[in-house]
Design a protein around this motif. Sequence first.
Motif, PDB file in Angstrom:
ATOM      1  N   THR A 148       0.844  -1.194   0.000  1.00 42.57           N
ATOM      2  CA  THR A 148       0.000   0.000   0.000  1.00 42.57           C
ATOM      3  C   THR A 148       0.881   1.246   0.000  1.00 42.57           C
ATOM      4  OG1 THR A 148      -1.732  -1.184   1.213  1.00 42.57           O
ATOM      5  CG2 THR A 148      -1.820   1.214   1.233  1.00 42.57           C
ATOM      6  N   LYS A 149       0.611   2.160  -0.919  1.00 41.63           N
ATOM      7  CA  LYS A 149       1.449   3.350  -1.052  1.00 41.63           C
ATOM      8  C   LYS A 149       1.105   4.416  -0.022  1.00 41.63           C
ATOM      9  CE  LYS A 149       1.993   2.583  -6.029  1.00 41.63           C
ATOM     10  NZ  LYS A 149       1.713   3.119  -7.388  1.00 41.63           N
ATOM     11  N   ASN A 150      -0.182   4.545   0.291  1.00 36.43           N
ATOM     12  CA  ASN A 150      -0.603   5.594   1.214  1.00 36.43           C
ATOM     13  C   ASN A 150      -0.068   5.318   2.619  1.00 36.43           C
ATOM     14  OD1 ASN A 150      -2.682   6.714   3.315  1.00 36.43           O
ATOM     15  ND2 ASN A 150      -2.950   7.932   1.464  1.00 36.43           N
ATOM     16  N   LYS A 151       0.500   6.327   3.228  1.00 36.07           N
ATOM     17  CA  LYS A 151       1.082   6.165   4.570  1.00 36.07           C
ATOM     18  C   LYS A 151       0.454   7.148   5.563  1.00 36.07           C
ATOM     19  CE  LYS A 151       3.957   3.046   3.107  1.00 36.07           C
ATOM     20  NZ  LYS A 151       3.729   1.614   3.453  1.00 36.07           N
ATOM     21  N   LYS A 152      -0.799   7.466   5.353  1.00 36.60           N
ATOM     22  CA  LYS A 152      -1.466   8.424   6.226  1.00 36.60           C
ATOM     23  C   LYS A 152      -1.342   8.009   7.682  1.00 36.60           C
ATOM     24  CE  LYS A 152      -5.900  10.627   7.171  1.00 36.60           C
ATOM     25  NZ  LYS A 152      -7.319  10.793   6.765  1.00 36.60           N
ATOM     26  N   GLU A 153      -0.898   8.927   8.515  1.00 41.55           N
ATOM     27  CA  GLU A 153      -0.705   8.636   9.927  1.00 41.55           C
ATOM     28  C   GLU A 153      -2.056   8.486  10.638  1.00 41.55           C
ATOM     29  OE1 GLU A 153       2.033   8.023  11.707  1.00 41.55           O
ATOM     30  OE2 GLU A 153       3.155   8.051   9.819  1.00 41.55           O
ATOM     31  N   ILE A 154      -2.107   7.518  11.530  1.00 39.54           N
ATOM     32  CA  ILE A 154      -3.306   7.290  12.335  1.00 39.54           C
ATOM     33  C   ILE A 154      -2.979   7.690  13.765  1.00 39.54           C
ATOM     34  CG2 ILE A 154      -5.058   5.635  13.034  1.00 39.54           C
ATOM     35  CD1 ILE A 154      -4.846   6.082   9.992  1.00 39.54           C
ATOM     36  N   ILE A 155      -3.737   8.607  14.310  1.00 35.94           N
ATOM     37  CA  ILE A 155      -3.447   9.090  15.658  1.00 35.94           C
ATOM     38  C   ILE A 155      -3.718   7.999  16.689  1.00 35.94           C
ATOM     39  CG2 ILE A 155      -3.928  11.482  15.013  1.00 35.94           C
ATOM     40  CD1 ILE A 155      -6.632  11.219  16.412  1.00 35.94           C
ATOM     41  N   GLU A 156      -3.048   8.092  17.834  1.00 36.66           N
ATOM     42  CA  GLU A 156      -3.169   7.079  18.874  1.00 36.66           C
ATOM     43  C   GLU A 156      -4.606   6.935  19.367  1.00 36.66           C
ATOM     44  OE1 GLU A 156      -0.969   4.851  20.022  1.00 36.66           O
ATOM     45  OE2 GLU A 156       0.272   5.582  18.361  1.00 36.66           O
ATOM     46  N   GLU A 157      -5.314   8.043  19.420  1.00 33.09           N
ATOM     47  CA  GLU A 157      -6.706   7.979  19.877  1.00 33.09           C
ATOM     48  C   GLU A 157      -7.535   7.072  18.972  1.00 33.09           C
ATOM     49  OE1 GLU A 157     -10.586  10.923  20.610  1.00 33.09           O
ATOM     50  OE2 GLU A 157      -8.644  11.771  20.005  1.00 33.09           O
ATOM     51  N   ASP A 158      -7.327   7.171  17.672  1.00 33.70           N
ATOM     52  CA  ASP A 158      -8.068   6.331  16.734  1.00 33.70           C
ATOM     53  C   ASP A 158      -7.596   4.878  16.787  1.00 33.70           C
ATOM     54  OD1 ASP A 158      -9.698   8.344  15.899  1.00 33.70           O
ATOM     55  OD2 ASP A 158      -8.567   8.831  14.090  1.00 33.70           O
ATOM     56  N   LYS A 159      -6.307   4.670  17.020  1.00 29.71           N
ATOM     57  CA  LYS A 159      -5.806   3.301  17.182  1.00 29.71           C
ATOM     58  C   LYS A 159      -6.451   2.637  18.407  1.00 29.71           C
ATOM     59  CE  LYS A 159      -1.274   3.965  15.000  1.00 29.71           C
ATOM     60  NZ  LYS A 159       0.198   3.962  15.212  1.00 29.71           N
ATOM     61  N   ASN A 160      -6.579   3.409  19.485  1.00 32.00           N
ATOM     62  CA  ASN A 160      -7.219   2.886  20.697  1.00 32.00           C
ATOM     63  C   ASN A 160      -8.691   2.572  20.446  1.00 32.00           C
ATOM     64  OD1 ASN A 160      -4.821   3.142  22.137  1.00 32.00           O
ATOM     65  ND2 ASN A 160      -5.326   5.189  22.890  1.00 32.00           N
ATOM     66  N   LYS A 161      -9.352   3.412  19.670  1.00 32.63           N
ATOM     67  CA  LYS A 161     -10.749   3.165  19.327  1.00 32.63           C
ATOM     68  C   LYS A 161     -10.879   1.891  18.494  1.00 32.63           C
ATOM     69  CE  LYS A 161     -12.391   7.964  19.413  1.00 32.63           C
ATOM     70  NZ  LYS A 161     -12.901   9.109  18.578  1.00 32.63           N
ATOM     71  N   LEU A 162      -9.933   1.700  17.579  1.00 35.00           N
ATOM     72  CA  LEU A 162      -9.943   0.491  16.763  1.00 35.00           C
ATOM     73  C   LEU A 162      -9.759  -0.759  17.625  1.00 35.00           C
ATOM     74  CD1 LEU A 162      -7.897   1.484  13.569  1.00 35.00           C
ATOM     75  CD2 LEU A 162     -10.344   0.970  13.705  1.00 35.00           C
ATOM     76  N   GLU A 163      -8.896  -0.673  18.610  1.00 32.48           N
ATOM     77  CA  GLU A 163      -8.703  -1.812  19.502  1.00 32.48           C
ATOM     78  C   GLU A 163      -9.994  -2.198  20.195  1.00 32.48           C
ATOM     79  OE1 GLU A 163      -5.545  -2.076  22.192  1.00 32.48           O
ATOM     80  OE2 GLU A 163      -3.980  -1.719  20.718  1.00 32.48           O
ATOM     81  N   ASP A 164     -10.760  -1.218  20.600  1.00 32.57           N
ATOM     82  CA  ASP A 164     -12.048  -1.491  21.235  1.00 32.57           C
ATOM     83  C   ASP A 164     -13.032  -2.079  20.231  1.00 32.57           C
ATOM     84  OD1 ASP A 164     -11.167  -0.566  23.688  1.00 32.57           O
ATOM     85  OD2 ASP A 164     -11.911   1.472  23.366  1.00 32.57           O
ATOM     86  N   LEU A 165     -13.113  -1.470  19.066  1.00 38.67           N
ATOM     87  CA  LEU A 165     -14.045  -1.930  18.045  1.00 38.67           C
ATOM     88  C   LEU A 165     -13.703  -3.335  17.550  1.00 38.67           C
ATOM     89  CD1 LEU A 165     -14.280   1.378  15.983  1.00 38.67           C
ATOM     90  CD2 LEU A 165     -16.157   0.335  17.268  1.00 38.67           C
ATOM     91  N   LEU A 166     -12.406  -3.650  17.535  1.00 36.17           N
ATOM     92  CA  LEU A 166     -11.931  -4.932  17.002  1.00 36.17           C
ATOM     93  C   LEU A 166     -11.637  -5.953  18.098  1.00 36.17           C
ATOM     94  CD1 LEU A 166      -9.542  -3.459  14.302  1.00 36.17           C
ATOM     95  CD2 LEU A 166     -11.549  -4.867  13.821  1.00 36.17           C
ATOM     96  N   SER A 167     -12.180  -5.766  19.264  1.00 36.40           N
ATOM     97  CA  SER A 167     -11.864  -6.656  20.394  1.00 36.40           C
ATOM     98  C   SER A 167     -12.167  -8.120  20.072  1.00 36.40           C
ATOM     99  CB  SER A 167     -12.633  -6.223  21.643  1.00 36.40           C
ATOM    100  OG  SER A 167     -14.036  -6.247  21.412  1.00 36.40           O
ATOM    101  N   GLY A 168     -13.256  -8.366  19.350  1.00 33.61           N
ATOM    102  CA  GLY A 168     -13.590  -9.738  18.971  1.00 33.61           C
ATOM    103  C   GLY A 168     -12.587 -10.325  18.008  1.00 33.61           C
ATOM    104  N   GLU A 169     -12.177  -9.535  17.017  1.00 32.68           N
ATOM    105  CA  GLU A 169     -11.165  -9.971  16.060  1.00 32.68           C
ATOM    106  C   GLU A 169      -9.822 -10.202  16.753  1.00 32.68           C
ATOM    107  OE1 GLU A 169     -10.783  -9.594  11.761  1.00 32.68           O
ATOM    108  OE2 GLU A 169     -11.737 -11.195  12.895  1.00 32.68           O
ATOM    109  N   ILE A 170      -9.492  -9.337  17.693  1.00 34.90           N
ATOM    110  CA  ILE A 170      -8.229  -9.470  18.416  1.00 34.90           C
ATOM    111  C   ILE A 170      -8.223 -10.746  19.245  1.00 34.90           C
ATOM    112  CG2 ILE A 170      -6.804  -8.452  20.242  1.00 34.90           C
ATOM    113  CD1 ILE A 170      -7.626  -5.688  19.146  1.00 34.90           C
TER     114      ILE A 170
END
Length: 227
Positions: A186-208
Amino acid sequence: MKHIFLHIGKTAGTSFRHFLESNIKKHYWGYGKLWYLTDVKDIGKFLESEPNGMATLEHYDLFSEHFTYGLHEYLKTKDYQYIAMLRHPVSRTISAYRYAIDRGWINENKNIIDWFNEDTSQLFYQLNHVSGAPKDLPYESKLQIALKNIKDDKFIFGFTENYNEFIDLCCVTNNWIPKYQTTNKTKNKKEIIEEDKNKLEDLLSGEIKFYEEALKIYNEKYKNIIK
């Protein structure tokens, strides 16, 4: 032997597919076709899209598609092997988001959490692929099916984070020749802020949870092979 590669998006699957085709010459890339059999479960739709019909499954030795577990049900042989590569859900989701920007499917200004909430397929993306279960099945039931599948001797799996190790594992298991080159980054390297990474962890808890359980199974299943 028939080999069924569950190509889970953004897990280095395209690179891995090149490794597979270098070892299995009769390969069939059924993108947009084979998922009629597994996800849609409509043989008629598959026959409409594939001129050679079900004979295709007898002719080829390797099948690859962004599809879910279940193609073996249409094979006449019991001599088959599923292959899949998993990736930490947060990393995979960020890569999928950046890839969507690369392809022009979404605007770069769109927040990753907004995108995630709108694209419902991302929630249990890997779990759905590996379980092959109906998407509306309760999570715990789907989780147990997925874990049962990867425990099976007919299913070999690894992790993007240990890409070369999985290549070696496949070579030991199938007497293949290794090929470690990676492509389709993937060429795009858009930075993801820590707050959004933490939100993803919550949203993806089942996948994790699925990912972590799969890692335990991997370490136990291949402990005599991996070092």
